[in-house]
Design a protein around this motif. Sequence first.
Motif, mmCIF file in Angstrom:
data_model
loop_
_atom_site.group_PDB
_atom_site.id
_atom_site.type_symbol
_atom_site.label_atom_id
_atom_site.label_comp_id
_atom_site.label_asym_id
_atom_site.label_seq_id
_atom_site.Cartn_x
_atom_site.Cartn_y
_atom_site.Cartn_z
ATOM 1 N N ASN A 45 -1.066 7.515 11.300
ATOM 2 C CA ASN A 45 -1.787 6.776 10.424
ATOM 3 C C ASN A 45 -1.319 6.356 9.038
ATOM 4 O O ASN A 45 -1.322 5.177 8.638
ATOM 5 N N LEU A 46 -0.595 7.529 8.390
ATOM 6 C CA LEU A 46 0.048 7.279 7.045
ATOM 7 C C LEU A 46 1.142 6.044 7.457
ATOM 8 O O LEU A 46 1.256 5.192 6.354
ATOM 9 N N GLU A 47 1.683 6.314 8.277
ATOM 10 C CA GLU A 47 2.749 5.219 8.597
ATOM 11 C C GLU A 47 2.307 3.760 8.905
ATOM 12 O O GLU A 47 2.613 2.973 8.254
ATOM 13 N N ALA A 48 1.229 3.808 9.445
ATOM 14 C CA ALA A 48 0.627 2.715 9.625
ATOM 15 C C ALA A 48 0.221 2.011 8.498
ATOM 16 O O ALA A 48 0.168 0.689 8.243
ATOM 17 N N VAL A 49 -0.535 2.460 7.657
ATOM 18 C CA VAL A 49 -0.966 2.210 6.263
ATOM 19 C C VAL A 49 0.057 1.790 5.259
ATOM 20 O O VAL A 49 0.130 0.647 4.720
ATOM 21 N N ALA A 50 1.252 2.457 5.231
ATOM 22 C CA ALA A 50 2.297 1.860 4.666
ATOM 23 C C ALA A 50 2.923 0.596 4.793
ATOM 24 O O ALA A 50 3.386 -0.009 4.275
ATOM 25 N N LEU A 51 2.766 0.381 6.371
ATOM 26 C CA LEU A 51 3.461 -0.785 6.809
ATOM 27 C C LEU A 51 2.469 -1.924 6.868
ATOM 28 O O LEU A 51 2.951 -3.047 6.814
ATOM 29 N N ASN A 52 1.284 -1.635 6.806
ATOM 30 C CA ASN A 52 0.198 -2.507 6.803
ATOM 31 C C ASN A 52 -0.094 -3.209 5.265
ATOM 32 O O ASN A 52 -1.203 -3.012 4.880
ATOM 33 N N GLN A 53 1.009 -3.428 4.669
ATOM 34 C CA GLN A 53 0.856 -3.919 3.193
ATOM 35 C C GLN A 53 1.330 -5.328 3.087
ATOM 36 O O GLN A 53 2.189 -5.993 3.993
ATOM 37 N N VAL A 63 10.276 -8.057 1.693
ATOM 38 C CA VAL A 63 9.856 -7.237 0.761
ATOM 39 C C VAL A 63 8.705 -6.767 0.705
ATOM 40 O O VAL A 63 7.690 -7.731 0.505
ATOM 41 N N PHE A 64 8.245 -5.725 1.106
ATOM 42 C CA PHE A 64 6.885 -5.185 1.139
ATOM 43 C C PHE A 64 6.258 -4.781 -0.171
ATOM 44 O O PHE A 64 7.154 -3.967 -0.972
ATOM 45 N N HIS A 65 5.174 -5.055 -0.542
ATOM 46 C CA HIS A 65 4.609 -4.579 -1.926
ATOM 47 C C HIS A 65 3.839 -3.530 -1.860
ATOM 48 O O HIS A 65 2.740 -3.486 -1.184
ATOM 49 N N LEU A 66 4.094 -2.202 -1.857
ATOM 50 C CA LEU A 66 3.421 -0.948 -1.976
ATOM 51 C C LEU A 66 2.558 -0.590 -2.923
ATOM 52 O O LEU A 66 2.950 -1.145 -4.199
#
Length: 142
Positions: A45-53, A63-66
């Motif tokens: 789930n942590l990976e999913a949240v990080a990728l779902n940005q 370029v993902f905005h974290l």
Amino acid sequence: MPAQVAQERTVHEKVEEHQVDFFDKEKLSNVLVGIIQAFKEEHRNLEAVALNQPFELEGEKAVFHLVSDIQAGIFQKIKQEITTELRRKLNNYNLQIEFEVREEVKDDKKRLYTSTDKLHYLREKSDLLDELLNRFKLETDF
């Protein structure tokens, strides 16, 4: 050293030999949805949240905005895995993945943590609250 240069050149030539398919933000988003769903099924789930940005697409670079350094650490760990998977699914081996941490915009307003803070906030919003407190003889210290 010349063997390493020759090996890098061979890898680079192999990448150039692949037919590169065009992709846009919508196509990339659709593939990401599948990857995020796979992470959730694997209880990552942590990976999913990080990728779902939110992300921006600049040519062949996403370029993902974290929003935090924690997400950045997680994203860094899965970056190679995600890049490989996206390249394969999009059939574009020039795709690059980057990220940047953008802090959330902080409110100038004070956060309401306690009941007293909430009451003061509501008093500012409505003058009738003071009248209700007086009429029903409610105590504000609780």
